[in-house]
Design an enzyme around this catalytic site. Structure first.
Site, PDB file in Angstrom:
ATOM      1  N   HIS A   1     -31.829  32.409 -19.590  1.00  0.00           N
ATOM      2  CA  HIS A   1     -31.307  32.739 -20.919  1.00  0.00           C
ATOM      3  C   HIS A   1     -32.519  33.498 -21.958  1.00  0.00           C
ATOM      4  O   HIS A   1     -32.041  34.302 -22.386  1.00  0.00           O
ATOM      5  CB  HIS A   1     -31.083  31.188 -21.819  1.00  0.00           C
ATOM      6  CG  HIS A   1     -30.438  31.382 -23.175  1.00  0.00           C
ATOM      7  ND1 HIS A   1     -29.419  30.985 -23.413  1.00  0.00           N
ATOM      8  CD2 HIS A   1     -31.205  31.606 -24.183  1.00  0.00           C
ATOM      9  CE1 HIS A   1     -29.228  31.212 -24.824  1.00  0.00           C
ATOM     10  NE2 HIS A   1     -30.333  31.498 -25.113  1.00  0.00           N
ATOM     11  N   GLU A   2     -33.830  33.024 -21.778  1.00  0.00           N
ATOM     12  CA  GLU A   2     -34.829  33.232 -22.368  1.00  0.00           C
ATOM     13  C   GLU A   2     -35.239  34.847 -21.702  1.00  0.00           C
ATOM     14  O   GLU A   2     -35.457  35.607 -22.749  1.00  0.00           O
ATOM     15  CB  GLU A   2     -35.926  32.408 -22.156  1.00  0.00           C
ATOM     16  CG  GLU A   2     -35.964  31.061 -23.045  1.00  0.00           C
ATOM     17  CD  GLU A   2     -35.257  31.103 -24.217  1.00  0.00           C
ATOM     18  OE1 GLU A   2     -35.543  31.965 -25.102  1.00  0.00           O
ATOM     19  OE2 GLU A   2     -34.534  30.465 -24.722  1.00  0.00           O
TER      20      GLU A   2
ATOM     21  N   CYS B   1     -27.666  28.887 -28.893  1.00  0.00           N
ATOM     22  CA  CYS B   1     -28.943  29.534 -29.051  1.00  0.00           C
ATOM     23  C   CYS B   1     -29.156  29.444 -30.661  1.00  0.00           C
ATOM     24  O   CYS B   1     -27.884  29.548 -31.352  1.00  0.00           O
ATOM     25  CB  CYS B   1     -28.523  31.157 -28.540  1.00  0.00           C
ATOM     26  SG  CYS B   1     -29.845  32.196 -28.848  1.00  0.00           S
ATOM     27  N   LEU B   2     -30.366  29.803 -30.826  1.00  0.00           N
ATOM     28  CA  LEU B   2     -30.753  29.259 -32.372  1.00  0.00           C
ATOM     29  C   LEU B   2     -30.218  30.667 -33.100  1.00  0.00           C
ATOM     30  O   LEU B   2     -30.131  30.532 -34.275  1.00  0.00           O
ATOM     31  CB  LEU B   2     -32.268  29.166 -32.371  1.00  0.00           C
ATOM     32  CG  LEU B   2     -32.890  27.717 -31.836  1.00  0.00           C
ATOM     33  CD1 LEU B   2     -34.301  27.602 -32.227  1.00  0.00           C
ATOM     34  CD2 LEU B   2     -32.197  26.595 -32.588  1.00  0.00           C
TER      35      LEU B   2
ATOM     36  N   GLN C   1     -35.972  36.828 -31.316  1.00  0.00           N
ATOM     37  CA  GLN C   1     -35.596  35.829 -32.113  1.00  0.00           C
ATOM     38  C   GLN C   1     -36.260  35.672 -33.445  1.00  0.00           C
ATOM     39  O   GLN C   1     -35.610  35.257 -34.395  1.00  0.00           O
ATOM     40  CB  GLN C   1     -35.175  34.393 -31.408  1.00  0.00           C
ATOM     41  CG  GLN C   1     -34.198  34.606 -30.379  1.00  0.00           C
ATOM     42  CD  GLN C   1     -34.016  33.178 -29.784  1.00  0.00           C
ATOM     43  OE1 GLN C   1     -34.880  32.707 -28.963  1.00  0.00           O
ATOM     44  NE2 GLN C   1     -33.146  32.448 -30.289  1.00  0.00           N
TER      45      GLN C   1
ATOM     46  N   HIS D   1     -32.797  37.294 -23.426  1.00  0.00           N
ATOM     47  CA  HIS D   1     -33.129  37.699 -24.683  1.00  0.00           C
ATOM     48  C   HIS D   1     -34.042  38.852 -24.680  1.00  0.00           C
ATOM     49  O   HIS D   1     -33.960  39.646 -25.474  1.00  0.00           O
ATOM     50  CB  HIS D   1     -34.085  36.574 -25.429  1.00  0.00           C
ATOM     51  CG  HIS D   1     -33.062  35.651 -26.228  1.00  0.00           C
ATOM     52  ND1 HIS D   1     -32.109  35.889 -27.083  1.00  0.00           N
ATOM     53  CD2 HIS D   1     -32.946  34.315 -25.872  1.00  0.00           C
ATOM     54  CE1 HIS D   1     -31.420  35.058 -27.447  1.00  0.00           C
ATOM     55  NE2 HIS D   1     -31.896  33.821 -26.957  1.00  0.00           N
TER      56      HIS D   1
ATOM     57  N   GLY E   1     -36.119  26.370 -25.860  1.00  0.00           N
ATOM     58  CA  GLY E   1     -36.717  27.810 -25.784  1.00  0.00           C
ATOM     59  C   GLY E   1     -36.528  28.855 -26.968  1.00  0.00           C
ATOM     60  O   GLY E   1     -35.543  28.566 -27.858  1.00  0.00           O
TER      61      GLY E   1
HETATM   62 NI    NI Z   1     -31.128  32.014 -27.122  1.00  0.00          NI
END
Ligand code: NI
Length: 155
Positions: free
Chosen positions: A135-136, A93-94, A55, A139, A50
């Site tokens: 999670h998304e 997470c990226l 991000q 963000h 995701g």
């Molecule tokens: Ni993330």
């Protein structure tokens, strides 16, 4: 051709700010549609499951999720129901490279959102997909998984 976007990493204020809702006019714009394609490309190339707009430096309520069947473009999501049961699971997470930790999430949720075609969607993911949604959506609220995680490991 979709292009690779630069991913912002922690610590950065953009990752901890609440994102703005997106208007229907914006969704229809060519610029927004290109952003959707670029975010999808970036998520795939970076091996993410995701990716949320903060991000890549934009505080707007858009996330892309790589579900098995087709990518989901989640716009202005709202969780309207959460299961009583919760489960622990490992997350990464990226935007927090090489860090992993266990996070407790609701096992099943019901979420309403608008897709990139402007269609209103209601979905009830469970297990891993419910986790990715939470999670998304975190963000978009300026929350990173490391704020909720235990047993944080640096690989
Ligand atoms: Ni993330």
């Amino acid at each position: 051709m979709p292009k690779l976007l630069k991913i912002i990493t922690h610590p950065n204020d953009i990752l901890q700010k609440k994102s703005q809702e997106i208007s229907r006019e914006t969704i229809k714009s060519k610029e927004f549609q290109i952003l959707c394609d670029d975010m999808f490309e970036t998520m795939i190339k970076k091996d993410g499951i995701g990716l949320a707009a903060p991000q890549i430096g934009k505080n707007i309520c858009l996330s892309v999720i790589n579900s098995r069947e087709e990518p989901l473009y989640i716009i202005n999501p709202r969780i309207i129901k959460k299961s009583w049961s919760k489960e622990w699971g490992e997350e990464g997470c990226l935007s927090v490279p090489n860090v992993f930790g266990k996070v407790k999430r609701n096992s099943k949720i019901t979420c309403v959102y608008i897709d990139r075609n402007g269609k209103k969607i209601k979905i009830s993911p469970k297990g891993l997909m419910a986790r990715v949604f939470q999670h998304e959506i975190d963000h978009l609220d300026g929350i990173l998984f490391i704020e909720k995680a235990k047993n944080i490991k640096n690989n």
